[in-house]
Design a protein around this motif. Structure first.
Motif, PDB file in Angstrom:
ATOM      1  N   ASP A 126       0.838  -1.212   0.000  1.00 27.22           N
ATOM      2  CA  ASP A 126       0.000   0.000   0.000  1.00 27.22           C
ATOM      3  C   ASP A 126       0.866   1.254   0.000  1.00 27.22           C
ATOM      4  N   ALA A 127       1.917   1.242   0.830  1.00 21.21           N
ATOM      5  CA  ALA A 127       2.813   2.402   0.905  1.00 21.21           C
ATOM      6  C   ALA A 127       3.539   2.608  -0.427  1.00 21.21           C
ATOM      7  N   LEU A 128       4.037   1.520  -1.020  1.00 18.31           N
ATOM      8  CA  LEU A 128       4.718   1.616  -2.310  1.00 18.31           C
ATOM      9  C   LEU A 128       3.779   2.178  -3.365  1.00 18.31           C
ATOM     10  N   HIS A 129       2.562   1.665  -3.417  1.00 12.79           N
ATOM     11  CA  HIS A 129       1.585   2.143  -4.397  1.00 12.79           C
ATOM     12  C   HIS A 129       1.330   3.636  -4.219  1.00 12.79           C
ATOM     13  N   ALA A 130       1.122   4.064  -2.975  1.00 14.03           N
ATOM     14  CA  ALA A 130       0.844   5.480  -2.716  1.00 14.03           C
ATOM     15  C   ALA A 130       2.027   6.360  -3.134  1.00 14.03           C
ATOM     16  N   LEU A 131       3.234   5.917  -2.829  1.00 15.11           N
ATOM     17  CA  LEU A 131       4.410   6.700  -3.203  1.00 15.11           C
ATOM     18  C   LEU A 131       4.601   6.752  -4.719  1.00 15.11           C
ATOM     19  N   LEU A 132       4.453   5.618  -5.383  1.00 12.12           N
ATOM     20  CA  LEU A 132       4.586   5.598  -6.845  1.00 12.12           C
ATOM     21  C   LEU A 132       3.509   6.442  -7.515  1.00 12.12           C
TER      22      LEU A 132
END
Length: 141
Positions: A126-132
């Motif tokens: 979830d964090a990776l998706h939000a950052l990307l």
């Protein structure tokens, strides 16, 4: 194994390549490639788009868009319609068959993403998706 793996840009590039390979492998039986899939996914979020808009939004060369739309039109996944604003222009619209194809590929797409992100837990994903997403949206301005 330092070197290139300390460069975030290179890691993103390699991850993009791997993601493309996995998606292309799953799309291979349909005869489509990741570029076709991206175009269909974009059209699923709109009421249609001019070919030149598809080119700028997806970052593909305008001549490549023509071929992609031709391929998808032959399969019945998209159709070109006269633009309501300018009869000389055509908008590309997703058809019911195109929507069905996307629905049918949803699970396979999730499997590809899960394989790619297997080392990460749900919170990390979830964090990776939000950052990307934040980085990608900043690049569209």
């Amino acid at each position: 194994m330092r070197g290139l793996h300390t460069d975030t840009g290179y890691l993103l590039y390699r991850l993009g390549l791997r993601s493309g390979q996995l998606f292309n492998a799953f799309l291979q039986e349909s005869g489509l490639r990741l570029r076709h899939y991206a175009l269909l996914r974009f059209l699923a979020t709109s009421e249609g788009a001019l070919q030149r808009e598809l080119s700028s939004r997806l970052g593909y060369d305008p001549s490549a868009i023509v071929g992609l739309v031709d391929d998808l039109e032959r399969l019945g996944f998209v159709e070109r319609r006269p633009s309501p604003d300018d009869r000389r222009s055509r908008i590309v619209v997703l058809t019911a068959d195109g929507r069905a194809f996307l629905r049918d590929t949803d699970e396979a797409g999730r499997r590809v993403t899960n394989e790619l992100l297997e080392p990460l837990g749900a919170t990390e994903r979830d964090a990776l998706h939000a950052l990307l997403q934040r980085v990608a949206e900043a690049g569209l301005d």
